[in-house]
Design a protein around this motif. Structure first.
Motif, PDB file in Angstrom:
ATOM      1  N   TYR A   1       0.828  -1.207   0.000  1.00 38.39           N
ATOM      2  CA  TYR A   1       0.000   0.000   0.000  1.00 38.39           C
ATOM      3  C   TYR A   1       0.862   1.257   0.000  1.00 38.39           C
ATOM      4  O   TYR A   1       0.480   2.271  -0.606  1.00 38.39           O
ATOM      5  CB  TYR A   1      -0.940   0.002   1.209  1.00 38.39           C
ATOM      6  N   PHE A   2       1.987   1.196   0.659  1.00 36.69           N
ATOM      7  CA  PHE A   2       2.893   2.360   0.666  1.00 36.69           C
ATOM      8  C   PHE A   2       3.338   2.687  -0.757  1.00 36.69           C
ATOM      9  O   PHE A   2       3.307   3.855  -1.171  1.00 36.69           O
ATOM     10  CB  PHE A   2       4.118   2.075   1.543  1.00 36.69           C
ATOM     11  N   PHE A   3       3.742   1.671  -1.499  1.00 33.36           N
ATOM     12  CA  PHE A   3       4.202   1.903  -2.871  1.00 33.36           C
ATOM     13  C   PHE A   3       3.050   2.334  -3.780  1.00 33.36           C
ATOM     14  O   PHE A   3       3.243   3.140  -4.690  1.00 33.36           O
ATOM     15  CB  PHE A   3       4.882   0.650  -3.421  1.00 33.36           C
ATOM     16  N   ILE A   4       1.839   1.806  -3.530  1.00 32.75           N
ATOM     17  CA  ILE A   4       0.682   2.225  -4.321  1.00 32.75           C
ATOM     18  C   ILE A   4       0.409   3.708  -4.093  1.00 32.75           C
ATOM     19  O   ILE A   4       0.243   4.485  -5.046  1.00 32.75           O
ATOM     20  CB  ILE A   4      -0.561   1.391  -3.969  1.00 32.75           C
TER      21      ILE A   4
ATOM     22  N   LEU B   1      -6.525  10.198  -2.297  1.00 26.32           N
ATOM     23  CA  LEU B   1      -7.851  10.209  -1.698  1.00 26.32           C
ATOM     24  C   LEU B   1      -8.837   9.406  -2.536  1.00 26.32           C
ATOM     25  O   LEU B   1      -9.680   8.673  -1.995  1.00 26.32           O
ATOM     26  CB  LEU B   1      -8.338  11.650  -1.548  1.00 26.32           C
ATOM     27  N   SER B   2      -8.739   9.525  -3.858  1.00 24.57           N
ATOM     28  CA  SER B   2      -9.630   8.779  -4.745  1.00 24.57           C
ATOM     29  C   SER B   2      -9.441   7.279  -4.555  1.00 24.57           C
ATOM     30  O   SER B   2     -10.411   6.513  -4.512  1.00 24.57           O
ATOM     31  CB  SER B   2      -9.371   9.172  -6.209  1.00 24.57           C
TER      32      SER B   2
ATOM     33  N   GLY C   1     -10.969   2.537  -3.984  1.00 20.79           N
ATOM     34  CA  GLY C   1     -10.185   1.326  -4.155  1.00 20.79           C
ATOM     35  C   GLY C   1      -9.506   1.260  -5.511  1.00 20.79           C
ATOM     36  O   GLY C   1      -9.453   2.234  -6.260  1.00 20.79           O
ATOM     37  N   LEU C   2      -8.981   0.079  -5.818  1.00 21.94           N
ATOM     38  CA  LEU C   2      -8.231  -0.123  -7.056  1.00 21.94           C
ATOM     39  C   LEU C   2      -9.214  -0.465  -8.178  1.00 21.94           C
ATOM     40  O   LEU C   2      -9.344  -1.612  -8.593  1.00 21.94           O
ATOM     41  CB  LEU C   2      -7.199  -1.239  -6.876  1.00 21.94           C
TER      42      LEU C   2
ATOM     43  N   VAL D   1      -9.679   6.165 -11.076  1.00 21.11           N
ATOM     44  CA  VAL D   1      -9.016   6.974 -12.104  1.00 21.11           C
ATOM     45  C   VAL D   1      -9.964   8.031 -12.653  1.00 21.11           C
ATOM     46  O   VAL D   1      -9.606   9.214 -12.791  1.00 21.11           O
ATOM     47  CB  VAL D   1      -8.497   6.080 -13.243  1.00 21.11           C
ATOM     48  N   LEU D   2     -11.197   7.624 -12.954  1.00 22.77           N
ATOM     49  CA  LEU D   2     -12.168   8.558 -13.524  1.00 22.77           C
ATOM     50  C   LEU D   2     -12.537   9.653 -12.530  1.00 22.77           C
ATOM     51  O   LEU D   2     -12.649  10.829 -12.893  1.00 22.77           O
ATOM     52  CB  LEU D   2     -13.419   7.803 -13.976  1.00 22.77           C
ATOM     53  N   MET D   3     -12.735   9.291 -11.250  1.00 25.75           N
ATOM     54  CA  MET D   3     -13.061  10.285 -10.237  1.00 25.75           C
ATOM     55  C   MET D   3     -11.931  11.297 -10.091  1.00 25.75           C
ATOM     56  O   MET D   3     -12.159  12.498  -9.932  1.00 25.75           O
ATOM     57  CB  MET D   3     -13.310   9.613  -8.891  1.00 25.75           C
TER      58      MET D   3
END
Length: 254
Positions: free
Chosen positions: A5-8, A92-93, A98-99, A104-106
């Motif tokens: 999650y850190f890298f994400i 935040l999105s 989530g993934l 991406v769209l938001m």
């Protein structure tokens, strides 16, 4: 799992800050009629074309101490803030959605809304190019997150039509860009959340206009940029609309 999650989040922040840097360029170029697809970035003070290493989001600003490498003039802090905002918004999105493709769209939808709000605040004009960009993103979003056509149509018209009629009664009470914005917003939010978004925007915008009148910073027949308040209402409704409506109805034991 924590390291994953850190890298994400780190990747999302870097990517978002790059998009934020581009969005900032859009804010600067569109009102000046400069193409966003052509021409290199340049210093607003000395007009020198910037190199790639001058344009690394956040890092270049920090390493250069917020000054142009060539003329040493101070670079507006808003560039740094916009890049940070882009990174935090993408994070935040992801946290909220989530993934998923919705994340991406938001992110892009909110970024375009932010661009619209800032340009309107600076110029009191909502440009058609930004509305069309938002419209395309919303249509793509609705392709993945489907709601029946009538709900979307009612959402698009429930605020924009009353605003249009009000404009006929009191000319220039709303800009046409505001009306277009609320139509696209309805396609995004549906009619319930769009009503909430319009209500929030009108209330906050009215309070701000009242403040300006009391401070004699605007005449009674003057105009203010209404787009930023509508955008605030749209984003609030986008993230918390259902919760706010549920809470409000609970006050009446519905």
């Amino acid at each position: 799992m924590d390291s994953v999650y850190f890298f994400i989040y780190f990747y999302l922040f870097i990517t978002g800050s790059c998009v934020g840097s581009f969005a900032n360029a859009v804010v600067c170029r569109i009102p000046k009629g400069i193409s966003i697809a052509k021409g290199r970035s340049y210093c607003e003070s000395c007009q020198t074309s910037l190199q790639w290493y001058d344009l690394i989001p956040i890092i270049s600003y920090i390493l250069l101490w917020g000054k142009c490498r060539y003329c040493k003039k101070q670079i507006s802090f808003k560039h740094f803030l916009f890049e940070c905002f882009g990174g935090l918004l993408f994070m935040l999105s992801f946290y909220c959605f989530g993934l998923t493709i919705e994340t991406v769209l938001m992110f892009f939808i909110i970024m375009v809304l932010t661009v619209i709000a800032i340009i309107d605040y600076q110029t009191m004009n909502i440009y058609l190019s930004t509305i069309l960009t938002l419209f395309i993103l919303v249509i793509v979003y609705r392709f993945f997150i489907q709601i029946d056509f009538m709900t979307l149509l009612i959402g698009g018209l429930c605020i924009s039509v009353p605003m249009f009629i009000f404009n006929l009664i009191i000319p220039y009470s709303f800009g046409f860009g505001d009306i277009e914005l609320m139509f696209v917003s309805g396609l995004l939010l549906g009619w319930k959340n769009n009503l909430l978004a319009g209500f929030i925007g009108i209330i906050i915008g009215g309070i701000y206009a009242g403040y300006l009148l009391l401070r004699h910073k605007v005449e009674a027949d003057g105009h203010i940029a209404f787009g930023p308040f509508l955008v605030l209402g749209i984003i609030t409704s986008l993230f918390y609309g259902t919760e706010i409506i549920t809470w409000y109805l609970s006050l009446f034991n519905y």
